[in-house]
Design a protein around this motif. Structure first.
Motif, PDB file in Angstrom:
ATOM      1  N   PHE A  19     131.423  14.623  27.527  1.00 25.32           N
ATOM      2  CA  PHE A  19     132.357  13.948  26.614  1.00 25.32           C
ATOM      3  C   PHE A  19     131.686  13.806  25.245  1.00 25.32           C
ATOM      4  O   PHE A  19     130.472  13.588  25.163  1.00 25.32           O
ATOM      5  CB  PHE A  19     132.688  12.536  27.113  1.00 25.32           C
ATOM      6  N   MET A  20     132.499  13.884  24.216  1.00 25.20           N
ATOM      7  CA  MET A  20     132.001  13.666  22.850  1.00 25.20           C
ATOM      8  C   MET A  20     132.840  12.559  22.228  1.00 25.20           C
ATOM      9  O   MET A  20     134.076  12.595  22.292  1.00 25.20           O
ATOM     10  CB  MET A  20     132.148  14.966  22.076  1.00 25.20           C
ATOM     11  N   LEU A  21     132.158  11.581  21.661  1.00 28.05           N
ATOM     12  CA  LEU A  21     132.861  10.424  21.088  1.00 28.05           C
ATOM     13  C   LEU A  21     132.080   9.892  19.889  1.00 28.05           C
ATOM     14  O   LEU A  21     130.851   9.795  19.946  1.00 28.05           O
ATOM     15  CB  LEU A  21     132.942   9.323  22.155  1.00 28.05           C
ATOM     16  N   TYR A  22     132.791   9.579  18.828  1.00 30.40           N
ATOM     17  CA  TYR A  22     132.177   8.991  17.626  1.00 30.40           C
ATOM     18  C   TYR A  22     132.878   7.679  17.269  1.00 30.40           C
ATOM     19  O   TYR A  22     134.106   7.598  17.310  1.00 30.40           O
ATOM     20  CB  TYR A  22     132.323   9.922  16.423  1.00 30.40           C
ATOM     21  N   SER A  23     132.101   6.673  16.919  1.00 29.80           N
ATOM     22  CA  SER A  23     132.665   5.403  16.455  1.00 29.80           C
ATOM     23  C   SER A  23     131.859   4.902  15.262  1.00 29.80           C
ATOM     24  O   SER A  23     130.672   5.203  15.153  1.00 29.80           O
ATOM     25  CB  SER A  23     132.578   4.309  17.520  1.00 29.80           C
ATOM     26  N   LEU A  24     132.516   4.129  14.436  1.00 31.58           N
ATOM     27  CA  LEU A  24     131.796   3.413  13.392  1.00 31.58           C
ATOM     28  C   LEU A  24     131.353   2.089  14.011  1.00 31.58           C
ATOM     29  O   LEU A  24     132.198   1.284  14.419  1.00 31.58           O
ATOM     30  CB  LEU A  24     132.718   3.153  12.195  1.00 31.58           C
ATOM     31  N   VAL A  25     130.046   1.891  14.117  1.00 35.78           N
ATOM     32  CA  VAL A  25     129.530   0.618  14.635  1.00 35.78           C
ATOM     33  C   VAL A  25     129.567  -0.378  13.476  1.00 35.78           C
ATOM     34  O   VAL A  25     129.128  -0.064  12.368  1.00 35.78           O
ATOM     35  CB  VAL A  25     128.091   0.782  15.164  1.00 35.78           C
ATOM     36  N   VAL A  26     130.136  -1.554  13.704  1.00 32.35           N
ATOM     37  CA  VAL A  26     130.206  -2.564  12.647  1.00 32.35           C
ATOM     38  C   VAL A  26     129.492  -3.839  13.092  1.00 32.35           C
ATOM     39  O   VAL A  26     129.283  -4.053  14.289  1.00 32.35           O
ATOM     40  CB  VAL A  26     131.671  -2.884  12.240  1.00 32.35           C
ATOM     41  N   ALA A  27     129.107  -4.654  12.119  1.00 33.62           N
ATOM     42  CA  ALA A  27     128.418  -5.910  12.423  1.00 33.62           C
ATOM     43  C   ALA A  27     129.336  -7.073  12.080  1.00 33.62           C
ATOM     44  O   ALA A  27     129.913  -7.127  10.993  1.00 33.62           O
ATOM     45  CB  ALA A  27     127.129  -6.000  11.625  1.00 33.62           C
ATOM     46  N   ASP A  28     129.462  -7.983  13.006  1.00 31.40           N
ATOM     47  CA  ASP A  28     130.214  -9.235  12.835  1.00 31.40           C
ATOM     48  C   ASP A  28     129.178 -10.293  12.439  1.00 31.40           C
ATOM     49  O   ASP A  28     128.998 -11.293  13.118  1.00 31.40           O
ATOM     50  CB  ASP A  28     130.877  -9.554  14.194  1.00 31.40           C
ATOM     51  N   ASP A  29     128.481 -10.029  11.317  1.00 31.22           N
ATOM     52  CA  ASP A  29     127.325 -10.851  10.923  1.00 31.22           C
ATOM     53  C   ASP A  29     127.646 -12.328  10.743  1.00 31.22           C
ATOM     54  O   ASP A  29     126.787 -13.178  10.919  1.00 31.22           O
ATOM     55  CB  ASP A  29     126.745 -10.336   9.602  1.00 31.22           C
ATOM     56  N   TYR A  30     128.865 -12.634  10.342  1.00 33.10           N
ATOM     57  CA  TYR A  30     129.226 -14.031  10.108  1.00 33.10           C
ATOM     58  C   TYR A  30     129.767 -14.688  11.382  1.00 33.10           C
ATOM     59  O   TYR A  30     130.117 -15.851  11.383  1.00 33.10           O
ATOM     60  CB  TYR A  30     130.265 -14.133   8.993  1.00 33.10           C
ATOM     61  N   GLY A  31     129.899 -13.892  12.451  1.00 31.41           N
ATOM     62  CA  GLY A  31     130.386 -14.441  13.711  1.00 31.41           C
ATOM     63  C   GLY A  31     131.868 -14.758  13.707  1.00 31.41           C
ATOM     64  O   GLY A  31     132.340 -15.528  14.546  1.00 31.41           O
ATOM     65  N   ASP A  32     132.624 -14.177  12.767  1.00 33.36           N
ATOM     66  CA  ASP A  32     134.058 -14.483  12.690  1.00 33.36           C
ATOM     67  C   ASP A  32     134.776 -14.058  13.968  1.00 33.36           C
ATOM     68  O   ASP A  32     135.627 -14.796  14.480  1.00 33.36           O
ATOM     69  CB  ASP A  32     134.694 -13.765  11.487  1.00 33.36           C
ATOM     70  N   LEU A  33     134.465 -12.885  14.462  1.00 34.99           N
ATOM     71  CA  LEU A  33     135.129 -12.404  15.685  1.00 34.99           C
ATOM     72  C   LEU A  33     134.515 -13.054  16.924  1.00 34.99           C
ATOM     73  O   LEU A  33     135.224 -13.408  17.864  1.00 34.99           O
ATOM     74  CB  LEU A  33     135.039 -10.875  15.770  1.00 34.99           C
ATOM     75  N   LEU A  34     133.198 -13.230  16.892  1.00 35.61           N
ATOM     76  CA  LEU A  34     132.541 -13.882  18.025  1.00 35.61           C
ATOM     77  C   LEU A  34     133.116 -15.280  18.236  1.00 35.61           C
ATOM     78  O   LEU A  34     133.352 -15.699  19.377  1.00 35.61           O
ATOM     79  CB  LEU A  34     131.025 -13.967  17.784  1.00 35.61           C
ATOM     80  N   SER A  35     133.387 -15.981  17.148  1.00 34.46           N
ATOM     81  CA  SER A  35     133.892 -17.349  17.292  1.00 34.46           C
ATOM     82  C   SER A  35     135.283 -17.348  17.946  1.00 34.46           C
ATOM     83  O   SER A  35     135.605 -18.263  18.707  1.00 34.46           O
ATOM     84  CB  SER A  35     133.849 -18.058  15.938  1.00 34.46           C
ATOM     85  N   ILE A  36     136.077 -16.318  17.688  1.00 35.36           N
ATOM     86  CA  ILE A  36     137.374 -16.205  18.369  1.00 35.36           C
ATOM     87  C   ILE A  36     137.146 -16.011  19.875  1.00 35.36           C
ATOM     88  O   ILE A  36     137.785 -16.664  20.702  1.00 35.36           O
ATOM     89  CB  ILE A  36     138.188 -15.033  17.767  1.00 35.36           C
ATOM     90  N   ARG A  37     136.204 -15.153  20.212  1.00 35.88           N
ATOM     91  CA  ARG A  37     135.915 -14.925  21.638  1.00 35.88           C
ATOM     92  C   ARG A  37     135.361 -16.194  22.293  1.00 35.88           C
ATOM     93  O   ARG A  37     135.644 -16.479  23.463  1.00 35.88           O
ATOM     94  CB  ARG A  37     134.926 -13.758  21.809  1.00 35.88           C
ATOM     95  N   GLN A  38     134.594 -16.971  21.530  1.00 37.33           N
ATOM     96  CA  GLN A  38     134.047 -18.217  22.100  1.00 37.33           C
ATOM     97  C   GLN A  38     135.160 -19.240  22.350  1.00 37.33           C
ATOM     98  O   GLN A  38     135.136 -19.946  23.352  1.00 37.33           O
ATOM     99  CB  GLN A  38     132.965 -18.776  21.168  1.00 37.33           C
TER     100      GLN A  38
END
Ligand SMILES: *[C@@H]1O[C@H](CO)[C@@H](O)[C@H](O)[C@H]1NC(C)=O
Ligand SMILES: *[C@@H]1O[C@H](CO)[C@@H](O)[C@H](O)[C@H]1NC(C)=O
Length: 240
Positions: free
Chosen positions: A166-185
């Motif tokens: 399989f071949m797959l490419y993604s742009l890895v991004v950083a949630d440095d401010y935790g904006d998305l992590l805080s939603i998951r929390q």
């Protein structure tokens, strides 16, 4: 007696300047430590990403709540157009024809997390979306990290369709401010309140990325594919 307060003043200024220098140096050091933990091959290319591609605060929230397996999940919706150039450039070097999804997003709660874990505990997509909208998910601040690539066979194929490369490419991004992590929390807290088993939902088990292209199908954690810094293949630079 008159000069004494001046000495204090200069000592104070020197102290503040010293602290600022220490903070700046350690900040630089942290950035370097972060970058040097990514291992690139010596001939790795650098791909351009359009400036502002990760800014989505002007884009409406997009709900995904279809009554079918894997039809319900939470995402931060991005504009696809700024990713088209990156797709074309990546596709041109992949050696195989890649498919694009024709849209760009960052998955925040995956379909298996919803179907197998959150939904059985009684957490509804409406509750999840209320948390996300209240936290202004579309304004979550993301930074590009690298272009991730997988070019190999799956570690645990579960059917004939999973065999082969399989071949797959993604742009890895950083949630440095935790904006998305805080939603998951917050979702994790609701899940606990409803009596969910803590072991089954881990808010930090989250590798934000934007899928760019793949040859056969998209690949997920459930396939054994982790799209963090570990997955970096090429550098990303922003361009206008
Ligand atoms: C992908 O891996 C295969 C070996 O499995 C290799 O022949 C091919 O060159 C690789 N593709 C790229 C673009 O590196
Ligand atoms: C992707 O690359 C292949 C060559 O490997 C080419 O045939 C195809 O037209 C390209 N697709 C797009 C959408 O650029």
């Amino acid at each position: 007696m008159v000069a004494y307060p001046n000495i204090l003043k200069y000592a104070f200024i020197a102290l503040v300047a010293g602290i600022l220098i220490i903070v700046a140096v350690s900040y630089q050091f942290n950035i370097k430590a972060f970058e040097s933990s990514i291992i690139y091959e010596s001939d790795t290319p650098s791909f351009g990403l359009q400036h502002g591609a990760l800014r989505s605060d002007k884009i409406p929230f997009h709900s995904h709540s279809e009554e079918k397996p894997f039809g319900t999940y939470l995402q931060q919706t991005l504009e696809f157009k700024p990713f088209q150039g990156l797709f074309t450039a990546v596709n041109a070097t992949a050696g195989v024809a890649l498919q694009s999804r024709g849209e760009a997003h960052v998955t925040v709660v995956s379909p298996p997390e919803f179907d197998y874990v959150l939904k059985p505990a009684g957490v509804t997509i409406r509750e999840i979306e209320a948390i996300a909208i209240n936290a202004n998910i579309q304004a979550a601040r993301l930074k590009p990290v690298c272009l991730g690539r997988f070019n190999g066979s799956l570690p645990r194929p579960t059917s004939d369709l999973d065999e082969g490369v399989f071949m797959l490419y993604s742009l890895v991004v950083a949630d440095d401010y935790g904006d998305l992590l805080s939603i998951r929390q917050q979702i994790s807290r609701l899940y606990h309140e409803k009596g969910g088993e803590g072991a089954l939902f881990q808010p930090e088990a989250f590798w934000p990325h934007v899928t760019i292209g793949y040859d056969r199908r998209d690949l997920f954690v459930e396939d054994g594919i982790y799209k963090g810094k570990n997955f970096c293949y090429a550098r990303i630079h922003t361009e206008n």
